[in-house]
Design a protein around this motif. Structure first.
Motif: not given
Length: 180
Positions: A100-105
């Motif tokens: 999710l963190d990667d997707f947000r970035k």
């Protein structure tokens, strides 16, 4: 006092065991009860009043321990086959949080119009027609923005399809087999 206490304790074991068997209806549980009783009695020997009935004191400890265990067992769920545990099993959240963190970035790297379109369609659940109306543009424009956004997200995240997101193959296999 401890030598006399020890010998009196040892002498009481057969009676304690008989009482424990009558309560527990199981010799293994009875042995555990007697052992727990002896440990507690030894630990609390300073609270025993010499000259009083040691056997009664020990029986009281054993009885209290038995009922404490029964109350505890009443709160526990019997799951000898593991069916309940299998239903409670979940994938570890660390990987999902990192994804999710990667997707947000990656989402932040998209042009604003593509980010808006993919959020409206993918995250908010609007239809292409509703998203087009919200953005005040043609349906084809929204479809194009969403398509370009998806392609760009796959490129940024270095994924080639849905199978590369979510639990890895090993976790999925383990979780799948434990549920059966």
């Amino acid at each position: 006092m401890s030598d006399t206490f020890k010998s009196d304790l040892l002498a009481a074991i057969p009676s304690l065991r008989a009482f424990a068997v009558s309560l527990a209806q199981n010799s293994d549980r009875a042995d555990d009860l007697v052992q727990e009783t002896l440990v507690k009695a030894w630990d609390k020997q300073a609270s025993f009043q010499p000259g009083t009935n040691l056997k009664a004191w020990l029986f009281t400890i054993l009885r209290n321990e038995f009922y404490s265990q029964m109350r505890k067992r009443g709160r526990e769920v019997q799951d000898s086959e593991g069916a309940m545990t299998a239903r409670l099993a979940v994938h570890p959240s660390q990987e999902g949080k990192l994804d999710l963190d990667d997707f947000r970035k990656a989402l932040q790297q998209l042009p604003e119009d593509q980010r808006e379109a993919i959020i409206l369609i993918g995250a908010s659940g609007f239809s292409y027609e509703e998203a087009a109306e919200i953005c005040d543009c043609a349906v084809g424009t929204i479809k194009s923005r969403v398509s370009r956004a998806r392609a760009r997200l796959q490129e940024i995240l270095k994924i080639s399809g849905e199978a590369e997101y979510g639990p890895d193959a090993i976790s999925a296999q383990v979780m799948g087999s434990s549920a059966t």
